[in-house]
Design a protein around this motif. Structure first.
Motif, PDB file in Angstrom:
ATOM      1  N   SER A  98       0.842  -1.186   0.000  1.00  0.00           N
ATOM      2  CA  SER A  98       0.000   0.000   0.000  1.00  0.00           C
ATOM      3  C   SER A  98       0.880   1.240   0.000  1.00  0.00           C
ATOM      4  CB  SER A  98      -0.902  -0.006   1.233  1.00  0.00           C
ATOM      5  OG  SER A  98      -0.113   0.162   2.404  1.00  0.00           O
ATOM      6  N   GLU A  99       0.267   2.382  -0.200  1.00  0.00           N
ATOM      7  CA  GLU A  99       1.010   3.643  -0.230  1.00  0.00           C
ATOM      8  C   GLU A  99       1.676   3.896   1.125  1.00  0.00           C
ATOM      9  OE1 GLU A  99       0.118   8.375  -0.884  1.00  0.00           O
ATOM     10  OE2 GLU A  99      -1.220   6.910  -1.810  1.00  0.00           O
ATOM     11  N   GLN A 100       0.976   3.560   2.196  1.00  0.00           N
ATOM     12  CA  GLN A 100       1.530   3.746   3.531  1.00  0.00           C
ATOM     13  C   GLN A 100       2.738   2.821   3.741  1.00  0.00           C
ATOM     14  OE1 GLN A 100      -1.186   3.056   6.733  1.00  0.00           O
ATOM     15  NE2 GLN A 100       0.300   3.599   8.314  1.00  0.00           N
ATOM     16  N   GLU A 101       2.645   1.572   3.300  1.00  0.00           N
ATOM     17  CA  GLU A 101       3.763   0.650   3.435  1.00  0.00           C
ATOM     18  C   GLU A 101       4.968   1.125   2.629  1.00  0.00           C
ATOM     19  OE1 GLU A 101       1.329  -3.527   4.145  1.00  0.00           O
ATOM     20  OE2 GLU A 101       1.839  -2.917   2.105  1.00  0.00           O
ATOM     21  N   THR A 102       4.712   1.677   1.455  1.00  0.00           N
ATOM     22  CA  THR A 102       5.786   2.204   0.625  1.00  0.00           C
ATOM     23  C   THR A 102       6.457   3.381   1.313  1.00  0.00           C
ATOM     24  OG1 THR A 102       4.557   1.524  -1.347  1.00  0.00           O
ATOM     25  CG2 THR A 102       6.343   3.100  -1.664  1.00  0.00           C
ATOM     26  N   ARG A 103       5.680   4.264   1.885  1.00  0.00           N
ATOM     27  CA  ARG A 103       6.240   5.414   2.613  1.00  0.00           C
ATOM     28  C   ARG A 103       7.068   4.958   3.810  1.00  0.00           C
ATOM     29  NH1 ARG A 103       1.159   9.496   3.204  1.00  0.00           N
ATOM     30  NH2 ARG A 103       0.788   9.829   0.993  1.00  0.00           N
ATOM     31  N   GLU A 104       6.556   3.994   4.559  1.00  0.00           N
ATOM     32  CA  GLU A 104       7.271   3.492   5.731  1.00  0.00           C
ATOM     33  C   GLU A 104       8.597   2.852   5.332  1.00  0.00           C
ATOM     34  OE1 GLU A 104       4.700   0.925   7.940  1.00  0.00           O
ATOM     35  OE2 GLU A 104       3.327   2.554   8.482  1.00  0.00           O
ATOM     36  N   ALA A 105       8.599   2.089   4.244  1.00  0.00           N
ATOM     37  CA  ALA A 105       9.823   1.450   3.773  1.00  0.00           C
ATOM     38  C   ALA A 105      10.841   2.503   3.340  1.00  0.00           C
ATOM     39  CB  ALA A 105       9.518   0.499   2.622  1.00  0.00           C
ATOM     40  N   ASP A 106      10.372   3.543   2.655  1.00  0.00           N
ATOM     41  CA  ASP A 106      11.262   4.620   2.221  1.00  0.00           C
ATOM     42  C   ASP A 106      11.828   5.370   3.420  1.00  0.00           C
ATOM     43  OD1 ASP A 106      12.510   6.221   0.207  1.00  0.00           O
ATOM     44  OD2 ASP A 106      11.022   7.792   0.628  1.00  0.00           O
ATOM     45  N   LEU A 107      10.985   5.638   4.403  1.00  0.00           N
ATOM     46  CA  LEU A 107      11.437   6.325   5.611  1.00  0.00           C
ATOM     47  C   LEU A 107      12.466   5.487   6.371  1.00  0.00           C
ATOM     48  CD1 LEU A 107      11.155   8.762   7.481  1.00  0.00           C
ATOM     49  CD2 LEU A 107       9.269   7.577   8.606  1.00  0.00           C
ATOM     50  N   THR A 108      12.232   4.203   6.479  1.00  0.00           N
ATOM     51  CA  THR A 108      13.178   3.308   7.145  1.00  0.00           C
ATOM     52  C   THR A 108      14.510   3.292   6.404  1.00  0.00           C
ATOM     53  OG1 THR A 108      11.369   1.923   7.938  1.00  0.00           O
ATOM     54  CG2 THR A 108      13.556   0.932   7.920  1.00  0.00           C
ATOM     55  N   ARG A 109      14.446   3.258   5.076  1.00  0.00           N
ATOM     56  CA  ARG A 109      15.670   3.263   4.272  1.00  0.00           C
ATOM     57  C   ARG A 109      16.466   4.541   4.518  1.00  0.00           C
ATOM     58  NH1 ARG A 109      17.014   5.634  -0.162  1.00  0.00           N
ATOM     59  NH2 ARG A 109      14.918   6.362  -0.595  1.00  0.00           N
ATOM     60  N   ARG A 110      15.784   5.682   4.553  1.00  0.00           N
ATOM     61  CA  ARG A 110      16.454   6.963   4.798  1.00  0.00           C
ATOM     62  C   ARG A 110      17.049   7.034   6.205  1.00  0.00           C
ATOM     63  NH1 ARG A 110      12.434  11.532   2.241  1.00  0.00           N
ATOM     64  NH2 ARG A 110      12.493  10.778   0.094  1.00  0.00           N
ATOM     65  N   GLU A 111      16.306   6.551   7.186  1.00  0.00           N
ATOM     66  CA  GLU A 111      16.799   6.563   8.567  1.00  0.00           C
ATOM     67  C   GLU A 111      18.046   5.696   8.706  1.00  0.00           C
ATOM     68  OE1 GLU A 111      13.489   5.281  10.910  1.00  0.00           O
ATOM     69  OE2 GLU A 111      12.614   7.276  11.014  1.00  0.00           O
ATOM     70  N   ASN A 112      18.032   4.523   8.078  1.00  0.00           N
ATOM     71  CA  ASN A 112      19.199   3.639   8.137  1.00  0.00           C
ATOM     72  C   ASN A 112      20.413   4.296   7.484  1.00  0.00           C
ATOM     73  OD1 ASN A 112      17.699   1.698   9.424  1.00  0.00           O
ATOM     74  ND2 ASN A 112      17.465   0.392   7.641  1.00  0.00           N
ATOM     75  N   ARG A 113      20.198   4.948   6.365  1.00  0.00           N
ATOM     76  CA  ARG A 113      21.312   5.617   5.672  1.00  0.00           C
ATOM     77  C   ARG A 113      21.874   6.746   6.533  1.00  0.00           C
ATOM     78  NH1 ARG A 113      23.638   5.685   0.614  1.00  0.00           N
ATOM     79  NH2 ARG A 113      24.416   7.700  -0.083  1.00  0.00           N
ATOM     80  N   MET A 114      20.999   7.507   7.190  1.00  0.00           N
ATOM     81  CA  MET A 114      21.472   8.600   8.058  1.00  0.00           C
ATOM     82  C   MET A 114      22.236   8.047   9.266  1.00  0.00           C
ATOM     83  SD  MET A 114      20.913  11.498   6.757  1.00  0.00           S
ATOM     84  CE  MET A 114      21.337  12.451   8.189  1.00  0.00           C
ATOM     85  N   THR A 115      21.775   6.966   9.837  1.00  0.00           N
ATOM     86  CA  THR A 115      22.467   6.346  10.970  1.00  0.00           C
ATOM     87  C   THR A 115      23.854   5.861  10.537  1.00  0.00           C
ATOM     88  OG1 THR A 115      20.350   5.667  11.913  1.00  0.00           O
ATOM     89  CG2 THR A 115      22.317   4.561  12.744  1.00  0.00           C
ATOM     90  N   CYS A 116      23.932   5.277   9.356  1.00  0.00           N
ATOM     91  CA  CYS A 116      25.220   4.812   8.841  1.00  0.00           C
ATOM     92  C   CYS A 116      26.145   5.999   8.558  1.00  0.00           C
ATOM     93  CB  CYS A 116      25.023   3.977   7.577  1.00  0.00           C
ATOM     94  SG  CYS A 116      24.203   2.399   7.890  1.00  0.00           S
TER      95      CYS A 116
END
Length: 138
Positions: free
Chosen positions: A51-69
């Motif tokens: 769903s659109e919400q799942e896509t947004r959550e996955a994108d947000l998680t990807r961005r957060e992981n990249r920032m943490t790294c």
């Protein structure tokens, strides 16, 4: 007892209670079959697509992981280019990979000289090396 047997036989001949016997089967036209199959395929496809919400959550998680790294690299004074080379989807694996790389190649730390990976050559050509002697200028 015969009445019970008749009732049971009556129930078995009409299991769904639709008024039709099991001998009579409904026939579908090709158009109806196509419609039913396409509806089922659409439902299954909708289940498989995020769903659109799942896509947004996955994108947000990807961005957060990249920032943490990125923060890990900055804190430990490592080259930022490692973000483009290594997978940042799993933070622990990223940190482990960077640590292993820094043990093998200490030059990935910012400000440290990159060590040479070649061995120094001996001066002159050995007489016992037939390949070097073959290319030696005469």
């Amino acid at each position: 007892m015969e009445e019970k047997k008749m009732n049971t036989a009556n129930i078995n001949s009409n299991p769904e209670g639709t008024g039709e016997s099991t001998d009579e089967k409904k026939m579908f036209t090709q158009e109806e079959v196509n419609r039913i199959v396409s509806e089922r395929l659409q439902r299954e496809k909708a289940k498989a697509e995020p769903s659109e919400q799942e896509t947004r959550e996955a994108d947000l998680t990807r961005r957060e992981n990249r920032m943490t790294c990125r923060e890990f690299l900055i804190e430990n004074n490592y080259m930022s280019e490692l973000l483009d080379i290594l997978d940042t989807s799993d933070i622990d694996k990223f940190k482990e990979a960077v640590t292993k790389l820094s043990n093998i190649l200490p030059g990935i730390e910012v400000g440290k000289p990159v060590p040479r990976l070649t061995t120094p050559m001996k001066s002159g050509i050995s007489k016992s090396d037939p390949i070097a002697n073959a290319f030696k200028l005469k």
